[in-house]
Design an enzyme around this catalytic site. Structure first.
Site, mmCIF file in Angstrom:
data_model
loop_
_atom_site.group_PDB
_atom_site.id
_atom_site.type_symbol
_atom_site.label_atom_id
_atom_site.label_comp_id
_atom_site.label_asym_id
_atom_site.label_seq_id
_atom_site.Cartn_x
_atom_site.Cartn_y
_atom_site.Cartn_z
ATOM 1 N N ASP A 54 0.826 -1.209 0.000
ATOM 2 C CA ASP A 54 0.000 0.000 0.000
ATOM 3 C C ASP A 54 0.863 1.263 0.000
ATOM 4 O OD1 ASP A 54 -2.333 -1.409 -0.096
ATOM 5 O OD2 ASP A 54 -2.829 -1.172 2.023
ATOM 6 N N GLY A 55 2.026 1.214 0.654
ATOM 7 C CA GLY A 55 2.918 2.364 0.656
ATOM 8 C C GLY A 55 3.413 2.711 -0.737
ATOM 9 N N ASN B 226 -5.121 8.408 2.064
ATOM 10 C CA ASN B 226 -5.414 7.709 3.319
ATOM 11 C C ASN B 226 -5.826 8.666 4.429
ATOM 12 O OD1 ASN B 226 -5.119 5.077 2.569
ATOM 13 N ND2 ASN B 226 -3.304 4.671 3.797
ATOM 14 N N GLU B 227 -4.877 9.524 4.856
ATOM 15 C CA GLU B 227 -5.174 10.387 5.985
ATOM 16 C C GLU B 227 -4.181 11.534 6.094
ATOM 17 O OE1 GLU B 227 -2.065 8.098 6.777
ATOM 18 O OE2 GLU B 227 -3.816 6.921 7.375
ATOM 19 N N ARG C 298 -7.324 19.169 23.251
ATOM 20 C CA ARG C 298 -5.990 19.098 23.846
ATOM 21 C C ARG C 298 -5.589 17.634 23.874
ATOM 22 N NH1 ARG C 298 -8.677 23.075 26.622
ATOM 23 N NH2 ARG C 298 -7.562 25.034 27.008
ATOM 24 N N ASP D 190 -2.435 14.577 22.048
ATOM 25 C CA ASP D 190 -1.230 14.305 21.254
ATOM 26 C C ASP D 190 -1.370 14.751 19.807
ATOM 27 O OD1 ASP D 190 -0.112 13.275 23.495
ATOM 28 O OD2 ASP D 190 -0.023 11.197 22.809
ATOM 29 N N ALA E 267 -5.013 10.431 21.957
ATOM 30 C CA ALA E 267 -4.777 10.651 23.394
ATOM 31 C C ALA E 267 -5.249 12.026 23.858
ATOM 32 C CB ALA E 267 -3.287 10.458 23.712
#
Length: 269
Positions: A48-49, A125-126, A151, A153, A188
């Site tokens: 996929d990369g 993808n993103e 707030r 990561d 997170a």
């Protein structure tokens, strides 16, 4: 009759390079034309990369180029042909009319506090956003209305076809690529008596725009698929479903939910 033009992108390992050379020879024996500049079909050999790399290389001609993937490693979501099937694939490309399947893309626009030309990207993808140091603090707006102050990561915005990648690892939903939407997932987040986020992935339809606005720090690491870029003095980062679409050449069925099952559930039986 115009001859079909093709290009092949390889992962670069010996196995992928050998398959690239073999397929190129076979296709040219069928009188197809190798053209790296203006291909009708781009064959990705790797994983996929490798296909993500090919997508970004040819992102300026998405309406003219279709992609097909051969995977030489683990089963991919974009690469559906096996190395031992390349003769079958070559014959299909040379002799068969192919079905074009279109998937939605992510439109990313970064604007800057002191003017200057905005930066635009397309993501397959993103895209993720993280601060250079410490906690990311961002105001999240949906359709130009304030939704929350995040707030944590970082934040991840994904396409439906990318929902099985980093988004899934963050607890996001898996979305069928026929649905034109984007998804926001938290990394997170800080949730306590003082700070609060929705704490759940959000799925936005194609007519909604998502905007991230910095609160204090203005320099960020922004990823677009496999690319990582540092942007300074950021005023806003805007996400929405892109007008452009990625096109895949299909020569046989490649059911999305079967790929999900094979990748995450099946034990190979």
């Amino acid at each position: 009759m115009r001859k079909l033009k093709f290009a092949i992108t390889s992962k670069g390992d010996p196995t992928s390079n050998a398959l690239k050379q073999k397929m190129s020879t076979y296709l040219q024996d069928f009188e197809l034309v190798y053209d790296e500049e203006q291909p009708d079909i781009v064959i990705s050999v790797g994983g996929d990369g490798t296909l993500l790399y090919a997508f970004h290389r040819y992102s300026s001609r998405l309406d003219k180029t279709a992609f097909v993937g051969v995977h030489t490693g683990h089963l991919g979501f974009y690469a559906d042909w096996l190395p031992n099937e390349i003769e079958k694939l070559v014959i299909a490309i040379a002799k068969m009319p192919y079905q074009v399947i279109e998937y939605p893309l992510l439109d990313i626009i970064i604007r800057y506090r002191h003017g200057g030309k905005e930066t635009r990207y397309l993501g397959l993808n993103e895209s993720t956003v993280k601060s250079l140091v410490g906690t990311l603090v961002m105001d999240v707006e949906i359709r130009d209305e304030h939704f929350e102050r995040f707030r944590g990561d970082g934040l991840c915005v994904s396409t439906p076809s990318g929902s099985t990648a980093y988004n899934k690892a963050l607890g996001g939903a898996i979305i069928h690529p026929s649905i034109h939407a984007i998804q926001l997932a938290e990394m997170a987040s800080i949730n306590n008596r003082v700070f609060r986020t929705v704490g759940s992935p959000l799925i936005l339809p194609e007519h909604h725009t998502l905007t991230l606005k910095p609160v204090k720090a203005y320099d960020f690491h922004v990823t677009i698929d496999h690319l990582t870029v540092m942007h300074r003095d950021v005023k806003s980062i805007q996400y929405r479903v892109a007008k452009e679409k990625v096109r895949f050449a299909r020569f046989r069925p490649f059911p999305f939910w079967k790929r999900v099952s094979d990748s995450f559930i099946s034990d190979g039986k």
